[in-house]
Enzyme design. Structure first.
Site: not given
Ligand code: AMP
Length: 498
Positions: A267-268, A272, A274, A385
């Site tokens: 979702m942008g 780190e 991402h 995770q």
């Molecule tokens: P989001 O943009 O929040 O939807 O996250 C996109 C992807 O990044 C999802 O698979 C999240 O689980 C992953 N993600 C978000 N935060 C972290 C993090 N701190 N460490 C590893 N992966 C993450």
């Protein structure tokens, strides 16, 4: 032949080794009225020192790069450059087996030069004065650039958590084995070369150019040519193609279906966490697609959706740095056209924990992920995770609907103080961020009771839940609210991951 030699610069790297060897061989060093003055001084000092020699002995320097004319006005002159890198920590044995380039203008000078080299224990060969630039370039490539290569190679091992010094016997082995070329380029294994390039681009982008130049030269040596695809795949990775529509993304993927495709849904507001997913995808897949879509269907609260941080331009630039090929950034209308009414609900898994506090959230997640999978048809899809329940919901959906995709889950990336990275962290004030640390500290106990107690003692944190969840792997998961911001985190209870 010559009995008395004066070494100027006997305290330097070359001077000390040469003096010691001459003494061993019974040649008098630093004599009055020398027959030969050997200038072991820095290149820039040679001309001046030579001009200061009044008498008419033989005059020679030991520089690889300096022309003979620098020894003007002396005519009985030559240069003898030992082709070796000397260390002051070692003695004259460093000369043994090394070669020496002798530059001379007369047969007599050549004979003296060869004699000197042999007396020092070197193998002499003749070098024309006007050719010394190429000669010296060769010497620099072999010795100085070897140091550069060792540094570059060492830094790549370090990124892999491997000891850089493990390279040293390997490098010596290549020399001892007569520089026989082995490895992917010798085999024409371009897929492996592409993976190297992808990893370098992700971990050490400053080395990409060096790797490419060397790969091209090595391919030529092996009688091969680096395929244009291999080079352009990386060269083009500086700026990903941004697709705003489903049709554009499908068209962009059309020519790439022969290789593997990795999809990283986001979702942008990249951080780190991402980037770790993008790097893994870049390493493992031929084509990397990142989706950039703040999915309204997974936000129950419109205010929460409105607050969600966005920074598309920066995100696309970051994706480019990692080597993402395609960014899919559709509008909400593109993904949810008028009349949209088909939803995926992973019923039980989607209604506990997060699902209880955010009704409909996982229905929105599962639906958008299925739609992204259907559009991109990736070989692998990457999740963090950090959102353990999301992973579990997607895993269930993939199984239940027999989706043909490999689910890759990567560890949670945290700030050094333990706070799990999240786009929502940008919404925290400094003081809220400090309070938010209690969540990761509490979960680190891996014990729900201890975690709840710790959180109960923290001021200004509202706990939604702290529970053990029977996921794969089982986790201790928690959600808290700090001011207007809701944060989730978890620690796996099996393995040593945090
Ligand atoms: P989001 O943009 O929040 O939807 O996250 C996109 C992807 O990044 C999802 O698979 C999240 O689980 C992953 N993600 C978000 N935060 C972290 C993090 N701190 N460490 C590893 N992966 C993450």
């Amino acid at each position: 032949m010559i009995k008395r030699i004066q070494v100027v610069g006997a305290g330097g790297r070359v001077g000390s080794v040469v003096s010691a060897r001459l003494a061993e061989r019974g040649v008098l060093v630093d004599e009055e009225e020398p027959e030969l003055v050997l200038l072991c001084v820095p290149d820039r000092a040679i001309a001046e020192v030579a001009r200061g020699i009044d008498s008419d002995p033989w005059v020679a320097h030991v520089s690889g790069a300096t022309p003979l004319a620098t020894l003007d006005p002396h005519r009985r002159r030559f240069a003898m450059h030992p082709l070796q890198s000397f260390s002051k920590a070692r003695g004259p044995e460093q000369l043994d087996g090394a070669w020496a380039a002798v530059t001379s203008e007369t047969d007599e000078a050549r004979a003296v030069g060869f004699w000197l080299a042999e007396t020092l224990g070197l193998y002499p060969f003749a070098l024309a004065d006007e050719r010394r630039a190429s000669y010296h370039a060769g010497a620099a490539v072999a010795s100085n650039y070897l140091v550069t290569l060792r540094h570059a190679a060492g830094s790549l091992l370090e990124t892999a958590g491997a000891p850089p010094e493990a390279l040293d016997p390997l490098m010596r082995g290549v020399i001892d084995n007569g520089f026989e070329l082995t490895g992917p380029i010798a085999r024409g294994d371009w897929k492996t070369v592409e993976r190297h390039l992808a990893a370098i681009r992700a971990e050490r982008p400053e080395l990409e150019e060096l790797y490419l130049v060397l790969a091209e030269s090595t391919a030529a040596l092996a009688g091969r040519e680096l395929p244009r695809d291999t080079v352009s795949q990386v060269a083009s990775s500086g700026s990903p193609t941004v697709c705003g529509t489903i049709q554009d993304l499908r068209a962009a993927l059309e020519g790439r279906r022969s290789g593997s495709v990795g999809l990283v849904p986001t979702m942008g507001s990249l951080h780190e966490g991402h980037l770790s997913l993008l790097r893994a995808a870049r390493y493992e897949c031929d084509t990397v697609v990142m989706s950039l879509f703040v999915n309204p269907a997974q936000f129950a609260d419109p205010a929460d959706l409105g607050r969600y941080p966005r920074n598309d331009e920066r995100d696309i630039a970051l994706a480019g740095e990692i080597g993402v090929d395609l960014v899919f950034a559709p509008s909400a209308e593109e993904m949810y056209p008028d009349g949209f009414q088909t939803w995926v609900d992973v019923i039980e898994l989607g209604s506990s924990l997060e699902g209880e506090f955010r009704p409909g959230h996982f229905r929105g997640v599962a639906t958008i992920v299925l739609k992204l999978l259907s559009i991109a048809r990736p070989t692998r899809v990457y999740f963090g995770q950090k959102d353990a329940q999301q992973v579990e919901v997607i895993r269930r959906m993939i199984r239940d609907l027999a989706l043909d995709v490999e689910l890759r889950v990567l560890p949670t990336i945290r700030d050094p103080d333990g706070l799990a990275l999240s786009s929502r962290n940008a919404l925290l004030s400094a003081e809220e961020r400090q309070r938010a640390l209690a969540l990761s500290r509490a979960l680190a106990t891996r014990d729900p009771v201890a975690a709840r107690n710790l959180l109960a003692e923290s001021n200004g944190l509202f706990v939604d839940y702290v529970e053990i969840a029977d996921f794969d792997p089982p986790v201790l998961a928690g959600a808290v609210r700090v001011g207007d911001t809701r944060l989730i985190d978890n620690v796996p209870l099996e393995g040593d991951e945090t």
